[in-house]
Structures are given as C-alpha cells and as structure tokens.
Design a protein around this motif. Structure first.
Motif, short mmCIF file in Angstrom:
data_model
loop_
_atom_site.label_atom_id
_atom_site.label_comp_id
_atom_site.label_asym_id
_atom_site.label_seq_id
_atom_site.Cartn_x
_atom_site.Cartn_y
_atom_site.Cartn_z
N SER A 1 -6.91 11.33 9.54
CA SER A 1 -7.54 10.07 9.16
C SER A 1 -8.63 9.78 10.19
O SER A 1 -8.35 9.72 11.40
N VAL B 1 -3.32 -7.57 3.58
CA VAL B 1 -2.99 -6.17 3.33
C VAL B 1 -3.69 -5.67 2.08
O VAL B 1 -4.19 -4.55 2.03
N ASP B 2 -3.73 -6.50 1.04
CA ASP B 2 -4.33 -6.11 -0.22
C ASP B 2 -5.02 -7.32 -0.84
O ASP B 2 -5.34 -8.29 -0.14
N TYR C 1 -5.95 -2.78 7.18
CA TYR C 1 -5.58 -4.19 7.31
C TYR C 1 -6.81 -4.98 7.75
O TYR C 1 -7.64 -4.51 8.53
N ASN D 1 0.30 1.98 13.21
CA ASN D 1 0.40 3.33 12.67
C ASN D 1 -0.53 3.45 11.47
O ASN D 1 -1.25 2.52 11.10
N GLU D 2 -0.49 4.62 10.85
CA GLU D 2 -1.45 4.89 9.78
C GLU D 2 -1.25 3.96 8.59
O GLU D 2 -2.21 3.69 7.84
N SER D 3 -0.06 3.40 8.43
CA SER D 3 0.17 2.47 7.32
C SER D 3 -0.59 1.16 7.51
O SER D 3 -0.81 0.40 6.56
N SER D 4 -1.02 0.89 8.75
CA SER D 4 -1.80 -0.33 9.04
C SER D 4 -3.28 -0.12 8.80
O SER D 4 -4.06 -1.08 8.90
N ASN D 5 -3.67 1.10 8.51
CA ASN D 5 -5.08 1.39 8.29
C ASN D 5 -5.63 0.54 7.13
O ASN D 5 -5.05 0.50 6.05
N THR E 1 4.94 -5.92 16.77
CA THR E 1 3.79 -5.84 15.86
C THR E 1 2.58 -6.62 16.36
O THR E 1 1.48 -6.08 16.45
N ARG F 1 -6.03 9.35 12.81
CA ARG F 1 -5.00 10.36 13.09
C ARG F 1 -5.70 11.70 13.27
O ARG F 1 -6.47 12.11 12.39
N THR G 1 -9.03 0.05 11.59
CA THR G 1 -8.99 1.46 11.19
C THR G 1 -8.12 2.21 12.19
O THR G 1 -8.36 2.15 13.41
#
Length: 327
Positions: free
Chosen positions: A312, A225-226, A260, A254-258, A239, A285, A282
């Motif tokens: 996005s 993730v980071d 990864y 969703n956009e929070s997975s962008n 998931t 949206r 990626t």
C-alpha cells in the motif's frame, strides 16, 4: 454661601424660629442652627445664612415662625433653595465586553444639579449602539444597548471602541469621561489539519490552530470511515490520544485505517463553534513479493515467469536488483 432675610415687627419684640421642609416634603420642622446654618436676628430683621450649600440641600424650603405671646403668631411663606452644581463624572468602571450578535447593556452615571444631559463627545462610538438616559434627583444614568454585528466585531480599524461621553447642565464646566467597549467573538481556525501518511505501527498526528477573542478554546475531534458521516471520538490508549486537544494522535494505525478522515470542532463558549476541513490518513505498507521464486521453461519454447507483490499504495514498480536474465 446664601442668605435668606426677613423683616419682623411686634410688641413686645417677637421671638423668631427658622423652620425647614426637606425637598422630599413631610412638613416644616424647627431648623437646628448648626453648621452649615447660622442666624443673626435684630429688633427688625432675621437673617439665615447657609455656608457652603451642597446639593444635598437642593429643594429645601425655609420659613420664619414669630411669636410674642400675642395672638395670632406669624409665619412667613416658604422660600426654596436651589443649589446648582456643575456636572461630574467619576465612574470606576470604564470598560465593558460585548458578545458578537448578542444584545447587552453598559451603564454609567453623571452627577450635577440640575441632573446633567449626556451626549457622545468624540471617539469611535459603535454605529449600532444606542445611548439612553434617565435622571433621578441629581444623578443621570446613561445606558448603552448594543448587539455588535459581525462586521463591527471584525473591524481592526475601530475595535475596540473608545469614545468620550460629555455631561452638561448649563452650570460651570462640562464634565467628560472616556469609555472602551470590546467585542468578544467566537473561535476562528487559523491553520487547518493536513493529510498524514505513515507506515505501519507509526503514530499519525493531526493538528489545528485556532484563536478566540474571549472564552476558552475547546476541541472535539471526529472521524469518518465511510459515507455515513463524521462521529465524535474519545481518548483510548490503543487508538486515539488528544481527542479534546489541538493535536490528535492516531496510535499505531494499521492498513484498515487507511482512508480514514479526521476533522475537529472548535468552541469557545462565545459565538458559534467552527468545524475544520477534513484531513485524510494514509497508511502505507512496504511491498512484499507473494509469488513463488522459481519457474521452469522448456527449451525452444516461449514461457513466462510472473512476479506478484502486495503493498500500500497498490501501485508497485518492479526492477531487477541482482543476477542476470538469460539472453
């Protein structure tokens, strides 16, 4: 066939008994006259004939015991039988697998009398493999010890290694037999996972292709993730699916997975596991206009009508799709 003869004398004519002592020792005992043995005795000689002497008789000693009731009895010196047999090789196991960078052995045998000597006759014999041999009785055991190097494992010109071993003992024709040694290697990734771009509520799939010469391929997908690094993920219908297969499915990201990143560790139980390159996800949206759709202007005064939108990726292009602008 072979015969042993002795001269006998005495009055009255002696009674003759042939005796044998096995090669292993244990003393002389009366020889049973039955195949392969036969005896012909006259007044002056006694002859022991061995018909079709086999290697099992090699090293036996034979002698004659004579008695006629007059002391002392007479006993001849012992004579040894040497049975020479040409070498033979008839191993039922002629192939073996070795694991790269791991020392292992492969054994085979040759028979003959005397026990034969082994050597590599021809073929592709691994440079780093060592052949040792030990003889016991009429059998020689050959042992190949080898820890294949990475270059030996990857050489398409010589692997698998097929070669011929020769057995010789100086009697009859030499014997030979071919053997094949194969090298089992660890997994290798042939197709890396690639980056995926999907819209909202659309599954994303990351795939890898791998091979392994031996063993069974297993997979473990990981996610980052980071900057904290990658960690293992497991199947969850909400998931991820296929976290232990060649294809990972990211379910409805969703956009929070962008952003990864995903990679996979491939193992086979042989050699070292290999890790794929990382592939990014990626999640797009569609743009959405967020500003108010109306604006007021004052006559003869300059003004602006800002249009704002989100989406996005965040780089959004604006264009007029209907109506007209005031001149």
């Amino acid at each position: 066939n072979i015969s042993f003869a002795t001269t006998i004398a005495g009055s009255p004519a002696p009674t003759v008994t042939w005796q044998v002592q096995p090669a292993a020792g244990g003393g002389f005992t009366t020889l049973t006259i039955a195949a392969p043995y036969s005896v012909v005795t006259t007044a002056t000689t006694s002859t022991l004939t061995i018909t079709g002497a086999t290697a099992a008789l090699n090293g036996n000693q034979y002698r004659v015991f004579a008695t006629n009731g007059v002391t002392p009895d007479a006993t001849s010196s012992g004579v040894a039988l040497t049975v020479n047999q040409p070498p033979a090789m008839a191993n039922t196991t002629t192939t073996a697998n070795f694991t790269v960078l791991t020392s292992s052995t492969f054994t085979f045998t040759a028979t003959g009398s005397p026990a034969p000597t082994l050597s590599i006759l021809s073929g592709n014999y691994p440079v780093n493999a060592v052949l040792t041999q030990s003889a016991s009785g009429t059998t020689t055991t050959g042992t190949i010890t080898w820890a294949p190097s990475a270059s030996e494992a990857s050489s398409s010109l010589t692997s698998p290694y097929t070669f011929t071993v020769k057995a010789t003992n100086g009697f009859g024709s030499d014997a030979s037999q071919s053997f094949t040694l194969s090298v089992l290697t660890g997994p290798s990734i042939t197709t890396q996972p690639s980056a995926q771009t999907v819209g909202p509520s659309t599954n994303a799939q990351f795939s890898v292709a791998a091979t392994s010469n031996g063993g069974t391929l297993t997979y473990q997908w990981m996610r980052r993730v980071d900057s904290t690094g990658f960690f293992n993920i497991s199947d969850n219908s909400l998931t991820y699916l296929g976290t232990n297969t060649a294809t990972l499915t990211v379910v409805n990201p969703n956009e929070s997975s962008n952003g990864y990143q995903f990679q996979v560790v491939v193992s086979s139980g042989i050699g070292s596991p290999v890790t794929s390159s990382a592939a990014a996800l990626t999640v797009t949206r569609p743009p959405q206009i967020t500003s108010v759709p109306t604006a007021s202007f004052v006559e003869n005064q300059s003004g602006t009508f800002p249009v704002r939108a989100t989406g996005s990726p965040s780089t959004i292009t604006y264009s007029l799709t209907g109506g007209t602008l005031p001149s």
